[in-house]
Design a protein around this motif. Sequence first.
Motif, PDB file in Angstrom:
ATOM      1  N   GLU B 621       0.816  -1.224   0.000  1.00 25.63           N
ATOM      2  CA  GLU B 621       0.000   0.000   0.000  1.00 25.63           C
ATOM      3  C   GLU B 621       0.844   1.266   0.000  1.00 25.63           C
ATOM      4  O   GLU B 621       0.460   2.274  -0.595  1.00 25.63           O
ATOM      5  CB  GLU B 621      -0.963   0.004   1.191  1.00 25.63           C
ATOM      6  N   ALA B 622       2.002   1.209   0.639  1.00 23.80           N
ATOM      7  CA  ALA B 622       2.862   2.403   0.673  1.00 23.80           C
ATOM      8  C   ALA B 622       3.344   2.732  -0.741  1.00 23.80           C
ATOM      9  O   ALA B 622       3.333   3.895  -1.169  1.00 23.80           O
ATOM     10  CB  ALA B 622       4.045   2.172   1.601  1.00 23.80           C
ATOM     11  N   THR B 623       3.753   1.694  -1.461  1.00 26.03           N
ATOM     12  CA  THR B 623       4.213   1.923  -2.836  1.00 26.03           C
ATOM     13  C   THR B 623       3.041   2.352  -3.713  1.00 26.03           C
ATOM     14  O   THR B 623       3.183   3.219  -4.591  1.00 26.03           O
ATOM     15  CB  THR B 623       4.880   0.647  -3.388  1.00 26.03           C
ATOM     16  N   ALA B 624       1.865   1.747  -3.473  1.00 24.28           N
ATOM     17  CA  ALA B 624       0.683   2.155  -4.236  1.00 24.28           C
ATOM     18  C   ALA B 624       0.382   3.629  -4.001  1.00 24.28           C
ATOM     19  O   ALA B 624       0.036   4.364  -4.936  1.00 24.28           O
ATOM     20  CB  ALA B 624      -0.515   1.286  -3.846  1.00 24.28           C
ATOM     21  N   ALA B 625       0.558   4.078  -2.757  1.00 24.46           N
ATOM     22  CA  ALA B 625       0.312   5.494  -2.451  1.00 24.46           C
ATOM     23  C   ALA B 625       1.312   6.387  -3.187  1.00 24.46           C
ATOM     24  O   ALA B 625       0.961   7.446  -3.704  1.00 24.46           O
ATOM     25  CB  ALA B 625       0.390   5.726  -0.949  1.00 24.46           C
ATOM     26  N   GLU B 626       2.557   5.924  -3.248  1.00 22.51           N
ATOM     27  CA  GLU B 626       3.575   6.642  -4.029  1.00 22.51           C
ATOM     28  C   GLU B 626       3.144   6.760  -5.488  1.00 22.51           C
ATOM     29  O   GLU B 626       3.297   7.800  -6.120  1.00 22.51           O
ATOM     30  CB  GLU B 626       4.866   5.828  -4.041  1.00 22.51           C
ATOM     31  N   MET B 627       2.634   5.663  -6.033  1.00 23.23           N
ATOM     32  CA  MET B 627       2.202   5.650  -7.439  1.00 23.23           C
ATOM     33  C   MET B 627       1.078   6.674  -7.658  1.00 23.23           C
ATOM     34  O   MET B 627       1.074   7.404  -8.651  1.00 23.23           O
ATOM     35  CB  MET B 627       1.727   4.250  -7.837  1.00 23.23           C
ATOM     36  N   ILE B 628       0.136   6.696  -6.727  1.00 27.96           N
ATOM     37  CA  ILE B 628      -0.981   7.656  -6.842  1.00 27.96           C
ATOM     38  C   ILE B 628      -0.428   9.072  -6.884  1.00 27.96           C
ATOM     39  O   ILE B 628      -0.860   9.902  -7.692  1.00 27.96           O
ATOM     40  CB  ILE B 628      -1.968   7.463  -5.672  1.00 27.96           C
ATOM     41  N   GLY B 629       0.579   9.324  -6.040  1.00 28.77           N
ATOM     42  CA  GLY B 629       1.189  10.651  -5.987  1.00 28.77           C
ATOM     43  C   GLY B 629       1.889  11.033  -7.276  1.00 28.77           C
ATOM     44  O   GLY B 629       2.084  12.218  -7.555  1.00 28.77           O
ATOM     45  N   GLU B 630       2.276  10.046  -8.072  1.00 27.14           N
ATOM     46  CA  GLU B 630       3.009  10.329  -9.310  1.00 27.14           C
ATOM     47  C   GLU B 630       2.111  10.679 -10.489  1.00 27.14           C
ATOM     48  O   GLU B 630       2.597  11.168 -11.508  1.00 27.14           O
ATOM     49  CB  GLU B 630       3.882   9.118  -9.686  1.00 27.14           C
ATOM     50  N   VAL B 631       0.814  10.379 -10.394  1.00 27.95           N
ATOM     51  CA  VAL B 631      -0.075  10.648 -11.529  1.00 27.95           C
ATOM     52  C   VAL B 631      -0.620  12.073 -11.423  1.00 27.95           C
ATOM     53  O   VAL B 631      -1.427  12.390 -10.550  1.00 27.95           O
ATOM     54  CB  VAL B 631      -1.225   9.619 -11.603  1.00 27.95           C
ATOM     55  N   ILE B 632      -0.137  12.931 -12.300  1.00 28.91           N
ATOM     56  CA  ILE B 632      -0.490  14.353 -12.261  1.00 28.91           C
ATOM     57  C   ILE B 632      -1.997  14.564 -12.360  1.00 28.91           C
ATOM     58  O   ILE B 632      -2.585  15.356 -11.642  1.00 28.91           O
ATOM     59  CB  ILE B 632       0.209  15.089 -13.425  1.00 28.91           C
ATOM     60  N   GLY B 633      -2.625  13.813 -13.273  1.00 34.80           N
ATOM     61  CA  GLY B 633      -4.049  14.000 -13.558  1.00 34.80           C
ATOM     62  C   GLY B 633      -4.966  13.622 -12.410  1.00 34.80           C
ATOM     63  O   GLY B 633      -6.173  13.879 -12.478  1.00 34.80           O
ATOM     64  N   LEU B 634      -4.417  13.012 -11.360  1.00 31.25           N
ATOM     65  CA  LEU B 634      -5.249  12.696 -10.195  1.00 31.25           C
ATOM     66  C   LEU B 634      -5.290  13.856  -9.201  1.00 31.25           C
ATOM     67  O   LEU B 634      -5.869  13.725  -8.115  1.00 31.25           O
ATOM     68  CB  LEU B 634      -4.755  11.415  -9.506  1.00 31.25           C
ATOM     69  N   ALA B 635      -4.710  14.986  -9.580  1.00 28.23           N
ATOM     70  CA  ALA B 635      -4.705  16.157  -8.689  1.00 28.23           C
ATOM     71  C   ALA B 635      -6.104  16.526  -8.190  1.00 28.23           C
ATOM     72  O   ALA B 635      -6.267  16.885  -7.023  1.00 28.23           O
ATOM     73  CB  ALA B 635      -4.049  17.346  -9.378  1.00 28.23           C
ATOM     74  N   PRO B 636      -7.155  16.431  -9.043  1.00 27.14           N
ATOM     75  CA  PRO B 636      -8.492  16.749  -8.515  1.00 27.14           C
ATOM     76  C   PRO B 636      -8.834  15.917  -7.272  1.00 27.14           C
ATOM     77  O   PRO B 636      -9.400  16.442  -6.312  1.00 27.14           O
ATOM     78  CB  PRO B 636      -9.421  16.428  -9.689  1.00 27.14           C
ATOM     79  N   LEU B 637      -8.451  14.647  -7.265  1.00 35.95           N
ATOM     80  CA  LEU B 637      -8.742  13.798  -6.099  1.00 35.95           C
ATOM     81  C   LEU B 637      -7.951  14.241  -4.869  1.00 35.95           C
ATOM     82  O   LEU B 637      -8.300  13.919  -3.739  1.00 35.95           O
ATOM     83  CB  LEU B 637      -8.407  12.333  -6.404  1.00 35.95           C
ATOM     84  N   ARG B 638      -6.861  14.958  -5.102  1.00 37.35           N
ATOM     85  CA  ARG B 638      -6.056  15.469  -3.996  1.00 37.35           C
ATOM     86  C   ARG B 638      -6.543  16.847  -3.552  1.00 37.35           C
ATOM     87  O   ARG B 638      -5.909  17.500  -2.733  1.00 37.35           O
ATOM     88  CB  ARG B 638      -4.578  15.543  -4.414  1.00 37.35           C
ATOM     89  N   GLY B 639      -7.657  17.321  -4.141  1.00 39.58           N
ATOM     90  CA  GLY B 639      -8.243  18.583  -3.703  1.00 39.58           C
ATOM     91  C   GLY B 639      -7.783  19.786  -4.509  1.00 39.58           C
ATOM     92  O   GLY B 639      -7.999  20.933  -4.097  1.00 39.58           O
TER      93      GLY B 639
END
Lengths: 693, 693
Positions: B621-639
């Motif tokens: 899960e830690a690495t998966a979280a890192e992966m999520i952080g690397e996808v620029i287009g997921l910024a909306p999900l990060r607020g």
Amino acid sequence: MDTPTGQTTSAALRGSLFRPRSVGLVGLSSDPARPTGRPLEYLRRAGFGGVVYVVNPMREEVQGVRAYASLGDLPEVPEHVYVLLGTDLAGQAVADCAAAGVKVVTVLADGFAEAGPSGAARQREMVAVARGAGMRLLGPNSMGLADLHSGAWITVNAIYSEPEQLVGRVALLSQSGSMMGGLISRAQAIGLGFSKSVGVGNEADLSVGEIGLACVDDPETDVFLLFLETIRDADRLAAFAAAAQAAGKPVIAYKLGRSAVGQQLAVAHTGALLSDDVVVDAYLRDVGIARVHTLDGLIEAATLFAGQRPLGKRDPVVGVMTTTGGGGAAVCDRLALAGARIEPASAPTIEAIRATGLKIIEAPMTDLTLAGAQPRFVKAAVEAMARDPKFDVVVSVTGSSARSSTTETMAPLIEAHKNGKPFGAFLTPEAAAGLRMLIEAGVPAFRTPESCADAVGALLRWQAPRAGIAPHPSTPRQGAVVDERTALALLEALGVPVVTSVEIAIAEAGSAALPFAWPVVAKVLSDAVPHKTEAGGVIVGIDGPEALADAAQKIAASVATHHPGVSVDRLLVQPMVSGLQEVLLGYWLDPQVGPVVTLALGGVLVGLYDDKSVRLAPVDEATAAEMIGEVIGLAPLRGHRGLPKGDLAALAQALAAFSRLAEHVEILEADANPVMVMATGVVAVDALIVMGG
Amino acid sequence: MDTPTGQTTSAALRGSLFRPRSVGLVGLSSDPARPTGRPLEYLRRAGFGGVVYVVNPMREEVQGVRAYASLGDLPEVPEHVYVLLGTDLAGQAVADCAAAGVKVVTVLADGFAEAGPSGAARQREMVAVARGAGMRLLGPNSMGLADLHSGAWITVNAIYSEPEQLVGRVALLSQSGSMMGGLISRAQAIGLGFSKSVGVGNEADLSVGEIGLACVDDPETDVFLLFLETIRDADRLAAFAAAAQAAGKPVIAYKLGRSAVGQQLAVAHTGALLSDDVVVDAYLRDVGIARVHTLDGLIEAATLFAGQRPLGKRDPVVGVMTTTGGGGAAVCDRLALAGARIEPASAPTIEAIRATGLKIIEAPMTDLTLAGAQPRFVKAAVEAMARDPKFDVVVSVTGSSARSSTTETMAPLIEAHKNGKPFGAFLTPEAAAGLRMLIEAGVPAFRTPESCADAVGALLRWQAPRAGIAPHPSTPRQGAVVDERTALALLEALGVPVVTSVEIAIAEAGSAALPFAWPVVAKVLSDAVPHKTEAGGVIVGIDGPEALADAAQKIAASVATHHPGVSVDRLLVQPMVSGLQEVLLGYWLDPQVGPVVTLALGGVLVGLYDDKSVRLAPVDEATAAEMIGEVIGLAPLRGHRGLPKGDLAALAQALAAFSRLAEHVEILEADANPVMVMATGVVAVDALIVMGG
């Protein structure tokens, strides 16, 4: 940067800068090892034919030469004076030069515009004094210049302490004095010499553009290399680039500031204003300056570009021939990353090569690895490649023979280059002698796959100057937002389709007659509320008169909360518009390059991806269409994955119309966002304009 | 690539490869100028201490040495044989070696796996013969190897025809024979020598990984440089990287194929299977191999990495000190583009520098331009910088003094390097002597801002091998799609939240009892219809039993039209699910590196931007979280821009669960697309799985 016109012709300026009859050295140190002691020795060693005078009120003699107490004591007024004094004394020395009638003064001292507001004030004063006397100023903060043909080494640059200087046909203009030595030493190591080098310092008076303009007709210069930290005097730099291109003399620039940190440093270092690198990139392309991204690429581009003009093709083709698989693949890989389209040779070329008994493997590059790379085989192949009309540029890659049998291996490359087409060679091993042999024969030679791709990529992207670009209004001003109705009206007057808007009083919202159907959008109308949504000043989906009256009250209340003291009484009411995709049109007066237009994706992903197209404004419809093609995120409008296509012709028209904001010098900044792109037509549904005061 | 285990220990293999008691040269040419004539002369010149035998049935004497007619005629069995014969004869020679009991055979000939199916068959046969006899094989298509310490120059590489070879502590393993000379000559030009160089050719038996493993304990090697065209024997390469890292010996790779053309050439050149560069990049990072992108960067990284371990920080800090504004800014600009975080020195460091009387300008770099760059000033500054605990890496930039007073200028840099922290120097001018002085003293020295940023960037990105990566199942197989219900069930079993699905008969759609509310989605359920939407097999927004019955008939009719002959009688019915954003989870058995998992944006922009994160599977899960952080287009999900945040913890759990597909070696490929990310939870609403046959 304004300069009085008609003061000196370009040729006269070039003469005073680079071939003065006499040079004065003011403040020459008695220690020839110190930078301020160097120029006398340099001028001697370079065999400068003019007279050199030394001014130093503290001594009667400096470095074996008579020192005069002041400029007034000299037997004649020197044509070009280099002021080597420190910041405190330089201003008076410049004033003395102006009073004496010196043509050009170069100032070494730093501590001017690059050192904050008080330095900037000192610099303005110095320029005013020079201009008042019709004297031209190089610097301040200038390490001086060197003319390799006349021997006028009027410089403190350490590189000229080396006795051997290669004389060539490349002029180097640099905003960084210290980088000049780096570039010259690296160039000389591979056999490239210079005609002139100039450290332009702060460009307080003479800019890169004006010096370049003065040198376009220089019979000793074929190519210009620029090392830039910022863009100053953008219009004159553009004029220089256009004149140089008309004269068949390419201008190639390395510009610092691709990263945010680099921009910050460039600005701190030069006292300039910050511009986004993508804007600088657009500027350079639009004015016809080729841009490289590596120091080696800048040096190597000089030979590649010499004698060339922009290819003038939408999608030029690069041919690669190699006698070594790994080296060839490394070059192709990098070239492709730089955007090159690499294709196999045409059938007749392949046949001609095979007819010599050579085998070729591995399209798209012409790989002769199996042929044993013997020069006599290579000769036929390389000449067939260079002649192939399919190729706009040909790159040859050589393996160990570049090192082990240099002369034999370079000979066919030198022969093939005579064809006239852009043709260069990458040498896989360390092969300084091979590089020198090629470059001295005028053949572009590349030290690394990366510099090869950098220089070739710059050539592929290089364009003729775009016509009709608006000048840079020189004075930065404070601005104020106008209300949305005014902004939309202004855009409409330019020819941008805008949404129908009705202005109503908040108090009478319930009884307003609207010329369009429900549902509608209501927005607060006030130049005091630039961020309407954030202030609760926008309500969408209003489906009847009562809802509109209600919305009007809510908007009034919310805006009052967000902007206490601002009184709002008007609304703008518009029909709900939806489109296939939302785009953003942007315009601003960039502090470095002037009027700029941009196109990007609208919606929630705005600004996440570095996916926008930028040009100097205005643009015509053809250029607008090019810009649309450059925005990756607009692929859905182009029918990506079978999605319905948008009206890109209408978008191009709207963008071209929008870019004519450049005709209104009072407008500092404008956004149309969102602009809805539909199957037929486009419409701007919101706009923001900042007017200069 | 399977290799029989227990045949030879690593140390024994290393001995037979690099320090054999005897060498046989089969097919040595009598012409020492031809590649196949070179090895004898090389072994002589290198002072090889073992016995050398020449086998050539056509002559009694070759190059002044007795030639034996066959291996059987030799007085002893050579430990290592280099077969220099052509493609046709090499196979028999290898068989003779196997029969005679040779330990290691190296084969020069090409025309094997890189030359198409018949060559691949020849190669398989050759390997089978070697393995049957317990003999190890280097090549075919190998230019051989050189051990600089033992004098075993068992190679045809032209670089060894040069008498001077710098002996160092860097081992070079290269898939390209021709590139080895390029790298070695360039390294030697700046004072970097090698312990060993190996051209691994086609890696039919001995791979980069296995040779590397054999050399991890080599007392003469500190650092490994790899030049790779493809990834073969991925598990053993990973094992080598892990062992090397445990031994404190960094492994650094230049890998061709960043562009599509480069990948195509690498594949054509090596007979390998194609992998996306982003996958290769993920592989190298996950197994702990640092990756550079320039040839100079590879060479210069050797000294930078020597003695270092991965920094082990999320966001390491780089300090830059310069005595030249332009050069320093050029380095900072490039470092920042390579992802470096450049910060000003800490207050005590700045104070310590100022206490010496030096002025510093222009944060974030420590710029001593104003100080006149005198070595005695620089010494204090550079030592304070190197000691500053704030910095993980320090880069020093030197101007013209690197050229004009080399020894004095390099001395403080050499001193500062003793601190042990990664500390390197860029020399702005051409200064080969300075570079050599530094590198011979073990100080990383960089020839260009680009190579500096490349090497430093690689160090910043370098990671320890990630634990728990699944092995690469070796056999590629044909696959077939399973139906969506099976695919969803499989993902659910792994722990991926999936949408509730009900399977119903098309004929009974109108009377189906559904455990969820209307509206619903109906999809054809069949392993024969992988592209359901395109076949008209999906209808959304069904709002009641009648509509469902109607939809069922429409789907049946449409699928029948698109897939004549396929009979479908089942539907999958699901509730309508919407989320804040749609994402795509992907999994596949990559042909080069094995099980891989990816995360990207779903929706209409899928695949437009190069915006995905890739790792070897499985991930926690830690690495998966890192992966999520690397996808620029997921910024909306990060607020981003105040948009509502998505449940990224649930997404990380789902991604980690999904990546456990790697435990199912029968699964070749899988997509969960779209996966809806909601404010609370995530849910996969469609899935596609390809099972191996």
